[in-house]
Design a protein around this motif. Structure first.
Motif, PDB file in Angstrom:
ATOM      1  N   MET A  56      66.463  38.188  11.278  1.00  0.00           N
ATOM      2  CA  MET A  56      67.596  38.065  12.191  1.00  0.00           C
ATOM      3  C   MET A  56      67.875  39.353  12.957  1.00  0.00           C
ATOM      4  N   ASP A  57      67.027  40.333  12.776  1.00  0.00           N
ATOM      5  CA  ASP A  57      67.194  41.610  13.465  1.00  0.00           C
ATOM      6  C   ASP A  57      66.505  41.558  14.826  1.00  0.00           C
ATOM      7  N   ARG A  58      67.150  42.114  15.829  1.00  0.00           N
ATOM      8  CA  ARG A  58      66.640  42.044  17.200  1.00  0.00           C
ATOM      9  C   ARG A  58      65.254  42.670  17.335  1.00  0.00           C
ATOM     10  N   ILE A  59      64.984  43.737  16.619  1.00  0.00           N
ATOM     11  CA  ILE A  59      63.699  44.426  16.721  1.00  0.00           C
ATOM     12  C   ILE A  59      62.725  43.944  15.645  1.00  0.00           C
ATOM     13  N   ASP A  60      63.176  43.894  14.415  1.00  0.00           N
ATOM     14  CA  ASP A  60      62.267  43.585  13.309  1.00  0.00           C
ATOM     15  C   ASP A  60      61.728  42.163  13.365  1.00  0.00           C
ATOM     16  N   HIS A  61      62.480  41.221  13.939  1.00  0.00           N
ATOM     17  CA  HIS A  61      61.994  39.844  13.981  1.00  0.00           C
ATOM     18  C   HIS A  61      60.728  39.744  14.837  1.00  0.00           C
ATOM     19  N   SER A  62      60.609  40.605  15.851  1.00  0.00           N
ATOM     20  CA  SER A  62      59.410  40.583  16.697  1.00  0.00           C
ATOM     21  C   SER A  62      58.169  40.966  15.904  1.00  0.00           C
ATOM     22  N   TYR A  63      58.327  41.912  14.992  1.00  0.00           N
ATOM     23  CA  TYR A  63      57.196  42.324  14.165  1.00  0.00           C
ATOM     24  C   TYR A  63      56.788  41.200  13.216  1.00  0.00           C
ATOM     25  N   LEU A  64      57.769  40.491  12.657  1.00  0.00           N
ATOM     26  CA  LEU A  64      57.461  39.355  11.784  1.00  0.00           C
ATOM     27  C   LEU A  64      56.725  38.260  12.553  1.00  0.00           C
ATOM     28  N   ARG A  65      57.138  37.997  13.763  1.00  0.00           N
ATOM     29  CA  ARG A  65      56.474  36.971  14.568  1.00  0.00           C
ATOM     30  C   ARG A  65      55.027  37.358  14.867  1.00  0.00           C
ATOM     31  N   LEU A  66      54.828  38.627  15.142  1.00  0.00           N
ATOM     32  CA  LEU A  66      53.474  39.094  15.430  1.00  0.00           C
ATOM     33  C   LEU A  66      52.579  38.984  14.194  1.00  0.00           C
ATOM     34  N   ILE A  67      53.136  39.277  13.036  1.00  0.00           N
ATOM     35  CA  ILE A  67      52.387  39.126  11.789  1.00  0.00           C
ATOM     36  C   ILE A  67      51.988  37.666  11.581  1.00  0.00           C
ATOM     37  N   LEU A  68      52.916  36.750  11.835  1.00  0.00           N
ATOM     38  CA  LEU A  68      52.614  35.324  11.675  1.00  0.00           C
ATOM     39  C   LEU A  68      51.533  34.874  12.653  1.00  0.00           C
ATOM     40  N   GLN A  69      51.541  35.409  13.846  1.00  0.00           N
ATOM     41  CA  GLN A  69      50.543  35.016  14.840  1.00  0.00           C
ATOM     42  C   GLN A  69      49.141  35.453  14.443  1.00  0.00           C
ATOM     43  N   HIS A  70      49.021  36.486  13.618  1.00  0.00           N
ATOM     44  CA  HIS A  70      47.712  36.927  13.151  1.00  0.00           C
ATOM     45  C   HIS A  70      47.183  36.058  12.006  1.00  0.00           C
ATOM     46  N   ARG A  71      48.035  35.224  11.420  1.00  0.00           N
ATOM     47  CA  ARG A  71      47.633  34.176  10.477  1.00  0.00           C
ATOM     48  C   ARG A  71      46.880  34.699   9.246  1.00  0.00           C
ATOM     49  N   LYS A  72      47.265  35.827   8.748  1.00  0.00           N
ATOM     50  CA  LYS A  72      46.704  36.293   7.478  1.00  0.00           C
ATOM     51  C   LYS A  72      47.416  35.560   6.346  1.00  0.00           C
ATOM     52  N   LEU A  73      46.654  34.890   5.498  1.00  0.00           N
ATOM     53  CA  LEU A  73      47.231  33.996   4.505  1.00  0.00           C
ATOM     54  C   LEU A  73      48.210  34.707   3.573  1.00  0.00           C
TER      55      LEU A  73
END
Length: 256
Positions: free
Chosen positions: A39-56
């Motif tokens: 829910m953080d304005r900056i940190d959520h972007s990093y989480l989304r990028l991690i998900l897009q890389h699809r590392k299990l």
């Protein structure tokens, strides 16, 4: 100086995923804090990028901390985007757990569907359901909430999407239509409810020919509807489209 690139940009499908930015911490450093980071304005972007890389292993870590918080996150602008990305990379078993979490609390689910961010997340999640059981669980959870949702700007959109998506694949939609029939007049005299009714009638999801029990109530209300600013348009549409059906079942002749 850099030369100006006049070529067309890559399509979103072909556009490469940007590399993870250098940060002074790893995802493991955020264990136990991912709910707040989402829910953080900056940190959520990093989480989304991690998900897009699809590392299990990264997906599993994020999923394990967020799966039981899906509804609270859907109220938040940034949390909603993380949940949608998580749905995109989940496997079937994980999606089953997300559906279970979403539908566990009926009151909370209703509030999500009435929220500006939440209803958008629900709509995307509905489109990504993969199995009949997932669809059935969502319909079953929303069944008692029809009356609270259909006359609301966001809630009516959720019910409309469910009826369109599931009308050919789920057996639970007819009872939902029965619930709509029970509050037909209230919907017809409400801005958002009347729009949903017109959409259902135009798309032939709500077939009067197959639902003769609705006709007496419809016929009894049609003149009252004609005196209401929202109901008038609906009553006119009904008489134009279903005059023969109404007359066939009851002998009633429309006024148009």
């Amino acid at each position: 100086m850099y030369e100006c690139d006049t070529s067309a940009p890559d399509s979103p499908v072909n556009r490469p995923i940007p590399p993870l930015p250098p940060v002074p911490y790893s995802l493991d450093d955020w264990k136990g804090e991912l709910f707040w980071k989402a829910m953080d304005r900056i940190d959520h972007s990093y989480l989304r990028l991690i998900l897009q890389h699809r590392k299990l292993e990264d997906i599993q870590l994020i999923f394990s901390e967020l799966k039981d918080q899906i509804c609270p996150l859907m109220f938040n602008r940034f949390g909603t985007s993380v949940i949608l990305d998580l749905c995109e990379v989940c496997d079937e078993q994980q999606m089953n757990q997300l559906v279970s979490s979403l539908t566990a609390d009926a009151h909370l689910l209703m509030l999500v569907c009435l929220n500006s961010h939440g209803h958008q997340a629900v709509l995307v999640l509905l489109a990504r359901l993969r199995t009949p059981k997932q669809k059935s669980d969502v319909i079953y959870a929303l069944q008692p909430l029809v009356a609270q949702l259909v006359n609301h700007q966001f809630g009516s959109g959720v019910i409309g999407v469910i009826l369109r998506i599931f009308r050919k694949t789920a057996k639970e939609t007819p009872p939902m239509l029965d619930a709509i029939a029970d509050i037909f007049f209230e919907m017809a005299t409400n801005l958002h409810g009347s729009l949903l009714l017109r959409e259902l009638l135009d798309s032939k999801v709500f077939l009067l020919e197959s639902r003769p029990s609705i006709l007496p109530k419809l016929i009894a209300d049609v003149h009252q509807l004609s005196h209401h600013p929202y109901g008038y348009v609906l009553s006119l549409s009904l008489c134009l489209k279903f005059a023969y059906t109404i007359q066939h079942f009851s002998g009633f002749r429309c006024f148009v």
